[in-house]
Write a protein that holds these residues in place. Structure first.
Motif, PDB file in Angstrom:
ATOM      1  N   MET A 177      -1.695 -55.290  69.869  1.00 53.92           N
ATOM      2  CA  MET A 177      -2.128 -54.258  70.815  1.00 53.92           C
ATOM      3  C   MET A 177      -1.457 -52.926  70.487  1.00 53.92           C
ATOM      4  O   MET A 177      -2.114 -51.874  70.478  1.00 53.92           O
ATOM      5  CB  MET A 177      -1.781 -54.679  72.243  1.00 53.92           C
ATOM      6  CG  MET A 177      -2.170 -53.675  73.285  1.00 53.92           C
ATOM      7  SD  MET A 177      -1.702 -54.187  74.942  1.00 53.92           S
ATOM      8  CE  MET A 177      -0.008 -53.649  74.988  1.00 53.92           C
ATOM      9  N   ALA A 178      -0.160 -52.976  70.204  1.00 58.24           N
ATOM     10  CA  ALA A 178       0.565 -51.741  69.884  1.00 58.24           C
ATOM     11  C   ALA A 178      -0.039 -51.079  68.651  1.00 58.24           C
ATOM     12  O   ALA A 178      -0.250 -49.864  68.611  1.00 58.24           O
ATOM     13  CB  ALA A 178       2.039 -52.037  69.672  1.00 58.24           C
ATOM     14  N   LEU A 230      -3.236 -49.484  69.511  1.00 65.17           N
ATOM     15  CA  LEU A 230      -2.970 -48.276  70.308  1.00 65.17           C
ATOM     16  C   LEU A 230      -2.625 -47.082  69.441  1.00 65.17           C
ATOM     17  O   LEU A 230      -3.008 -45.957  69.707  1.00 65.17           O
ATOM     18  CB  LEU A 230      -1.778 -48.537  71.212  1.00 65.17           C
ATOM     19  CG  LEU A 230      -2.083 -48.953  72.611  1.00 65.17           C
ATOM     20  CD1 LEU A 230      -0.787 -49.186  73.344  1.00 65.17           C
ATOM     21  CD2 LEU A 230      -2.866 -47.872  73.283  1.00 65.17           C
ATOM     22  N   ILE A 231      -1.852 -47.349  68.416  1.00 56.79           N
ATOM     23  CA  ILE A 231      -1.453 -46.248  67.534  1.00 56.79           C
ATOM     24  C   ILE A 231      -2.663 -45.742  66.774  1.00 56.79           C
ATOM     25  O   ILE A 231      -2.861 -44.544  66.591  1.00 56.79           O
ATOM     26  CB  ILE A 231      -0.356 -46.729  66.563  1.00 56.79           C
ATOM     27  CG1 ILE A 231       0.936 -46.982  67.336  1.00 56.79           C
ATOM     28  CG2 ILE A 231      -0.114 -45.706  65.453  1.00 56.79           C
ATOM     29  CD1 ILE A 231       1.988 -47.692  66.554  1.00 56.79           C
ATOM     30  N   TRP A 232      -3.505 -46.702  66.397  1.00 54.37           N
ATOM     31  CA  TRP A 232      -4.669 -46.360  65.600  1.00 54.37           C
ATOM     32  C   TRP A 232      -5.773 -45.755  66.474  1.00 54.37           C
ATOM     33  O   TRP A 232      -6.334 -44.701  66.177  1.00 54.37           O
ATOM     34  CB  TRP A 232      -5.134 -47.629  64.876  1.00 54.37           C
ATOM     35  CG  TRP A 232      -6.380 -47.500  64.084  1.00 54.37           C
ATOM     36  CD1 TRP A 232      -6.725 -46.452  63.270  1.00 54.37           C
ATOM     37  CD2 TRP A 232      -7.449 -48.430  64.019  1.00 54.37           C
ATOM     38  NE1 TRP A 232      -7.950 -46.696  62.704  1.00 54.37           N
ATOM     39  CE2 TRP A 232      -8.415 -47.909  63.143  1.00 54.37           C
ATOM     40  CE3 TRP A 232      -7.674 -49.687  64.607  1.00 54.37           C
ATOM     41  CZ2 TRP A 232      -9.593 -48.577  62.845  1.00 54.37           C
ATOM     42  CZ3 TRP A 232      -8.838 -50.354  64.310  1.00 54.37           C
ATOM     43  CH2 TRP A 232      -9.788 -49.790  63.426  1.00 54.37           C
ATOM     44  N   PRO A 291      -6.175 -45.062  70.470  1.00 61.98           N
ATOM     45  CA  PRO A 291      -5.597 -45.152  71.819  1.00 61.98           C
ATOM     46  C   PRO A 291      -6.578 -45.617  72.890  1.00 61.98           C
ATOM     47  O   PRO A 291      -6.174 -46.201  73.888  1.00 61.98           O
ATOM     48  CB  PRO A 291      -5.137 -43.730  72.099  1.00 61.98           C
ATOM     49  CG  PRO A 291      -5.002 -43.086  70.768  1.00 61.98           C
ATOM     50  CD  PRO A 291      -5.990 -43.742  69.865  1.00 61.98           C
ATOM     51  N   ARG A 292      -7.862 -45.405  72.727  1.00 65.02           N
ATOM     52  CA  ARG A 292      -8.795 -45.806  73.770  1.00 65.02           C
ATOM     53  C   ARG A 292      -9.499 -47.121  73.451  1.00 65.02           C
ATOM     54  O   ARG A 292     -10.515 -47.451  74.058  1.00 65.02           O
ATOM     55  CB  ARG A 292      -9.824 -44.705  74.038  1.00 65.02           C
ATOM     56  CG  ARG A 292      -9.191 -43.373  74.377  1.00 65.02           C
ATOM     57  CD  ARG A 292     -10.038 -42.529  75.269  1.00 65.02           C
ATOM     58  NE  ARG A 292     -10.111 -43.066  76.624  1.00 65.02           N
ATOM     59  CZ  ARG A 292      -9.220 -42.812  77.582  1.00 65.02           C
ATOM     60  NH1 ARG A 292      -8.201 -42.044  77.322  1.00 65.02           N
ATOM     61  NH2 ARG A 292      -9.353 -43.311  78.761  1.00 65.02           N
ATOM     62  N   GLY A 293      -8.974 -47.855  72.504  1.00 72.49           N
ATOM     63  CA  GLY A 293      -9.556 -49.156  72.209  1.00 72.49           C
ATOM     64  C   GLY A 293     -10.567 -49.088  71.077  1.00 72.49           C
ATOM     65  O   GLY A 293     -10.940 -48.022  70.616  1.00 72.49           O
ATOM     66  N   VAL A 332      -7.647 -53.612  76.782  1.00 78.82           N
ATOM     67  CA  VAL A 332      -7.020 -52.461  76.133  1.00 78.82           C
ATOM     68  C   VAL A 332      -7.459 -52.389  74.668  1.00 78.82           C
ATOM     69  O   VAL A 332      -7.790 -51.318  74.148  1.00 78.82           O
ATOM     70  CB  VAL A 332      -5.482 -52.560  76.219  1.00 78.82           C
ATOM     71  CG1 VAL A 332      -4.833 -51.568  75.280  1.00 78.82           C
ATOM     72  CG2 VAL A 332      -5.022 -52.301  77.638  1.00 78.82           C
ATOM     73  N   LEU A 366       2.045 -57.026  69.677  1.00 77.66           N
ATOM     74  CA  LEU A 366       2.221 -56.162  68.509  1.00 77.66           C
ATOM     75  C   LEU A 366       0.856 -55.709  68.000  1.00 77.66           C
ATOM     76  O   LEU A 366       0.682 -54.549  67.617  1.00 77.66           O
ATOM     77  CB  LEU A 366       2.990 -56.908  67.409  1.00 77.66           C
ATOM     78  CG  LEU A 366       4.400 -57.327  67.844  1.00 77.66           C
ATOM     79  CD1 LEU A 366       5.114 -58.082  66.726  1.00 77.66           C
ATOM     80  CD2 LEU A 366       5.223 -56.117  68.265  1.00 77.66           C
TER      81      LEU A 366
END
Ligand SMILES: Nc1ncnc2c1ncn2[C@@H]1O[C@H](COP(=O)(O)OP(=O)(O)OP(=O)(O)O)[C@@H](O)[C@H]1O
Ligand SMILES: [Mg+2]
Lengths: 327, 304, 248
Positions: free
Chosen positions: B288-289, B292-294, B296-298, B231, B286
């Motif tokens: 990863m979260a 994700l916010i920054w 979303p597709r990795g 992810v 965290l």
């Protein structure tokens, strides 16, 4: 209205659950009452997952997290009630079901809001992995909660109190679970046909179109995620009472997978199907385990074959043409 | 400072394991668009094959060979029997069927090897420790794991950027439409890629053998960490797998070591202690979260 | 504001080396059928996607009803009255025709976070659904799942859904795509009927259809506008003839 096969099956199911305790008692098979209590609680969780999988097309592999949160709320509140201490220094414990269960639902819903908002930034394979990862995060969090038993879990010495009822009594508890499950499923059947439900089903079938129509699909999916989380939280609260024990196992992704199996076995996107799925799963577990402790070695391949060969769950087979997959 | 270096090495070692796991899996995701939960089972199969061979022959090299062959074979059999049918199915079916595979594999290992965990010894020639820096003593075996991981990473780099087949595979993983244009036998390619991924997982498994207990279900925890890596790195990207794996390895190790002490400085009551331990294991999620916010597709999203 | 419903200003979009839209400018007047034509691959769908917000432009502005909507998201544009149909049918396959249409009606109404009452029985739907279905001739098929409709019926549903939200500007991306003569006639009739209700940007590559319907035509070739004017002028235009004859 005319009687369709679907109605017949649903009424039959209601009747079955309503009459099971007296019949089981008559034949002296009391353990059936606890077994079906458990089945109904799992069914509640599975139906809430069906909202996600069947209607929102959100493949969450972390649904157990919300079951676990609900259970832990009940367990922790009980813990603080028992030793008269305060949670976070200002929240007192409680054994009152009318306080604790809504709290469990609320906290689970809030957890779902946070996890859902993050996970819904993506879709497809990402979504599956992310929901799984967040659930695992909560699992480790629970394992690390030494105060509340950590790895070993948190025992409860008795069930919650509910005005006028004795939840420690098998029958009382059975009918409470029956009532809550029925109410939840009824609400869900309304929900999927409501304006919200229609938009949600649209959003999950064709994102391009729903956006071109002026709908911000993600907010509908998020609300669905939260509702499903709340349902799972209620199931968790009941499960904690049923087993009088709360442990990180409830948050484990194995449970998420099992719930998913119940939904697909029973019938995806049918709401009633997952109840059948849950009952079947628990019965299989109960009775196959008598014959062999390694029942999973048969169940795994059976599961693969069922997935690969059938398009509809048991409910679809029973209803006939009506139980189309993906409702 | 020495402590910090030591912990960095530990983080690196976890990162290497995660890289071996995620390199194969991210290719499978990218090329075949199939979500495979059973990848952790190949890790477990590798570990069991290795531990058994080690116990029978005493040779660590044979153990590694057995693990590689066992995992690769298992991978190819699974691909041909199960995965092939799943390629055209919805993700939900894939999740469920591979979940069934996990149940099967876990139970099968219980039947074959029993419920007790197996323990694998560090081979004598890799036993002991050496002094890396004055005052920094580090187990040789763990250094060897890091070395093997780096070697595999180099090998993969060579495979994917210097050989024709490798470049085709990578192109396919990053842009699925390319596969049709490759003009290669796609069925065979899929089986090979899947086998390669399983083999890398098996290698990770056997190398973890002497460090942790070999037991049924050991693949799941590492699988979820692998998901976190993918992810973070982006589906289908080898580069993403490298960066993601190292990030997760280091953040997890450092989090466990330093977060509790940090937390103790901020909140000094006893209650904080138990929370700190919990939070430490959450560090990577965290991370990863945040990513994700920054993004979303990795970090290295494939262009599709 | 005034008579313009849409103004496109120096809109640009490239896909790698392909310049699908180069410095395109045109305006659409209120209450007219404005056709956007061009040979295959001219960039018509790209323009439709830029206007509806599915694609972000590399540069330029889109002014809708006097407001700059260049940075708005698709759903926000739809809410302020910009609706579209798709060249490749995008309907809710699993839902019935009535549900598809009801959803299209409700989508722009707001207040959809209602969880209890049956959507198909809500007052707006009861009031507008029969007409919406009738307009695109799908009353008889309303109980069928969209995936079981014929190709022509699906196209009708596609257009009907775009209309159901009562837009002020309707972008139709090749509504006759894949239609036989019968279907084309039927859809032409539907589009003509709409003229008094809504401004239409009709994307088409079939010249005959366009000349029979449009009040104004913009011709696109290789992402650039080569002609813009009333149908008579376009018919005479040398550049247009060259572009079309050269291709066919
Ligand atoms: N998403 C995309 N990625 C890359 N290139 C694209 C993309 N969409 C369109 N193109 C290219 O841009 C050009 C314009 O395409 P577009 O679909 O807008 O043409 P069109 O006028 O709608 O054609 P048609 O009459 O076939 O519908 C074409 O060369 C096409 O290949
Ligand atoms: Mg087009």
């Amino acid at each position: 209205m005319h009687i369709t096969r679907e109605r017949l099956i649903v009424y039959g199911g209601v009747l079955f659950f309503a009459l099971l305790p007296p019949v089981a008692s008559f034949f002296g098979e009391h353990y059936l009452i606890s077994l079906f209590t458990r089945a109904m609680i799992y069914a509640l969780a599975a139906v809430s997952l069906d909202l996600l999988l069947g209607y929102g097309k959100m493949i969450s592999l972390g649904h157990a997290a919300f079951v676990g949160i609900g259970a832990y709320v009940v367990g922790i509140m009980f813990f603080h009630a028992a030793d008269d201490s305060l949670l976070f220094g200002f929240i007192g414990g409680s054994e009152n079901a009318l306080v604790v269960w809504p709290a469990a639902v609320l906290v689970s819903a809030m957890g779902a809001l946070v996890i859902g908002a993050l996970s819904l930034r993506t879709s497809g394979m990402h979504f599956i992995m992310i929901t799984l990862a967040f659930a695992q995060m909560l699992f480790y969090f629970a394992v690390g909660l030494e105060t509340y038993g950590g790895d070993d879990g948190l025992p409860m010495w008795n069930r919650n109190r509910l005005a006028g009822l004795d939840l420690a009594d098998k029958l009382h508890f059975y009918y409470v679970c029956f009532f809550l499950m029925s109410v939840f499923i009824f609400c869900c059947t309304r929900l999927v046909r409501s304006r919200f439900g229609l938009v949600l089903r649209g959003a999950s079938t064709n994102t391009r179109r729903i956006r071109a129509l002026g709908v911000h699909d993600v907010s509908y999916k998020l609300v669905c995620f939260v509702i499903a989380g709340a349902g799972a939280g209620l199931a968790g609260a009941l499960l904690a009472n049923q087993s009088e024990f709360v442990s990180p196992g409830l948050l484990h992704w194995g449970l998420s997978g099992e719930l998913m199996v119940m939904v697909l076995l029973g019938g995806l996107g049918t709401l009633f199907g997952p109840v059948l799925g849950a009952v079947l799963f628990l019965l299989l577990e109960e009775f196959l385990a008598i014959y062999t402790e390694h029942w999973m070695v048969y169940f795994g391949p059976v599961l693969i074959i069922v997935v690969l060969t059938t398009k509809r769950g048991i409910y679809g087979l029973l209803v006939g043409g009506g139980g189309n997959r993906g409702g | 400072m020495l402590f910090f270096v030591e912990q960095s090495l530990n983080g690196l070692q976890l990162g290497i394991t995660l890289f071996l796991m995620s390199a194969g899996l991210t290719l499978v995701f990218g090329i075949m668009r199939v979500i495979n939960l059973a990848h952790g089972s190949f890790y477990m199969i590798g570990a069991y094959c290795g531990a058994t061979t080690m116990a029978a022959t005493g040779s660590f090299l044979l153990a590694i060979g057995a693990a590689l062959i066992g995992a690769a074979l298992a991978g190819m059999v699974v691909e041909v029997l199960v995965l092939r049918v799943l390629y055209r199915r919805e993700h939900l079916d894939q999740v469920l069927a591979t979940f069934g595979l996990i149940l099967f594999c876990n139970e099968l290992t219980r039947i074959i090897w029993g419920r007790q965990p197996l323990f694998m010894d560090v081979p004598p020639w890799l036993g002991g420790s050496i002094e890396l820096l004055p005052g920094l003593i580090y187990p040789i075996y763990r250094l060897a794991v890091i070395g093997v991981g780096v070697a595999v990473a180099l090998f993969l780099w060579f495979l994917f950027s210097r050989t024709r087949l490798g470049m085709q595979i990578r192109a396919g993983a990053e842009n699925r439409e390319m596969i049709g244009a490759l003009g290669v036998n796609i069925r065979l390619l899929y089986t090979l890629v899947f086998g390669l991924g399983a083999m890398l997982a098996g290698l990770a498994g056997v190398m973890a053998g002497p460090i942790m207990a070999v037991e049924s279900g050991m693949g799941e925890d590492i699988l979820i960490l692998t998901f976190v890596v993918i992810v973070i790195g982006g589906i289908g990207s080898i580069r993403g797998a490298v960066v993601g794996a190292l990030l997760v390895g280091v953040v997890d190790t450092m989090g466990r070591v330093f977060l509790p002490s940090l937390f103790r400085i901020v909140f000094s009551n006893a209650y904080a202690d138990s929370v700190a331990a919990s939070l430490a294991s959450m560090a990577i999620y965290l991370l990863m979260a945040a990513i994700l916010i920054w993004r979303p597709r990795g970090l290295f999203p494939a262009h599709s | 504001m005034g008579a313009e419903i849409l103004a496109v200003k120096r809109l640009r979009k490239s896909f790698g080396a392909v310049r699908a839209c180069q410095d395109l400018s045109f305006t659409v007047q209120r209450g007219v059928i404005h056709a956007l034509i061009g040979p295959n691959g001219a960039g018509k769908t790209t323009v439709a996607n830029l206007l509806s917000g599915e694609l972000r432009p590399d540069g330029g502005h889109i002014i809708f009803a006097g407001a700059d909507i260049t940075t708005l998201k698709t759903y926000q544009r739809a809410r302020i009255g910009l609706a579209r149909s798709f060249q490749i049918t995008q309907v809710f396959e699993e839902l019935s025709v009535a549900e598809n249409m009801a959803l299209a009606i409700l989508a722009n109404e707001g207040g959809n976070f209602r969880f209890w009452h049956d959507a198909l029985c809500s007052p707006v739907v009861l009031e507008r659904l029969p007409l919406a279905l009738e307009r695109v001739d799908l009353v008889a098929q309303q109980k069928m799942a969209a995936k079981h409709l014929s190709h022509g019926e699906r196209r009708q549903l596609e257009v009907g859904m775009a209309l159901a939200g009562r837009p002020t500007l309707l972008i139709l991306d090749e509504p006759m795509a894949g239609q036989g003569p019968g279907g084309t006639r039927e859809l032409s009739r539907i589009i003509k009927d709409l003229k008094n209700e809504v401004s239409i940007l009709l994307v088409e590559h079939d010249m005959q259809v366009v000349f029979s319907l449009a009040d104004h035509i913009t011709v696109l070739v290789n992402g650039a506008c080569i002609a813009d004017g009333p149908p008579e002028a376009i018919r005479q235009d040398a550049a247009v003839q060259a572009a079309y004859l050269g291709r066919q």
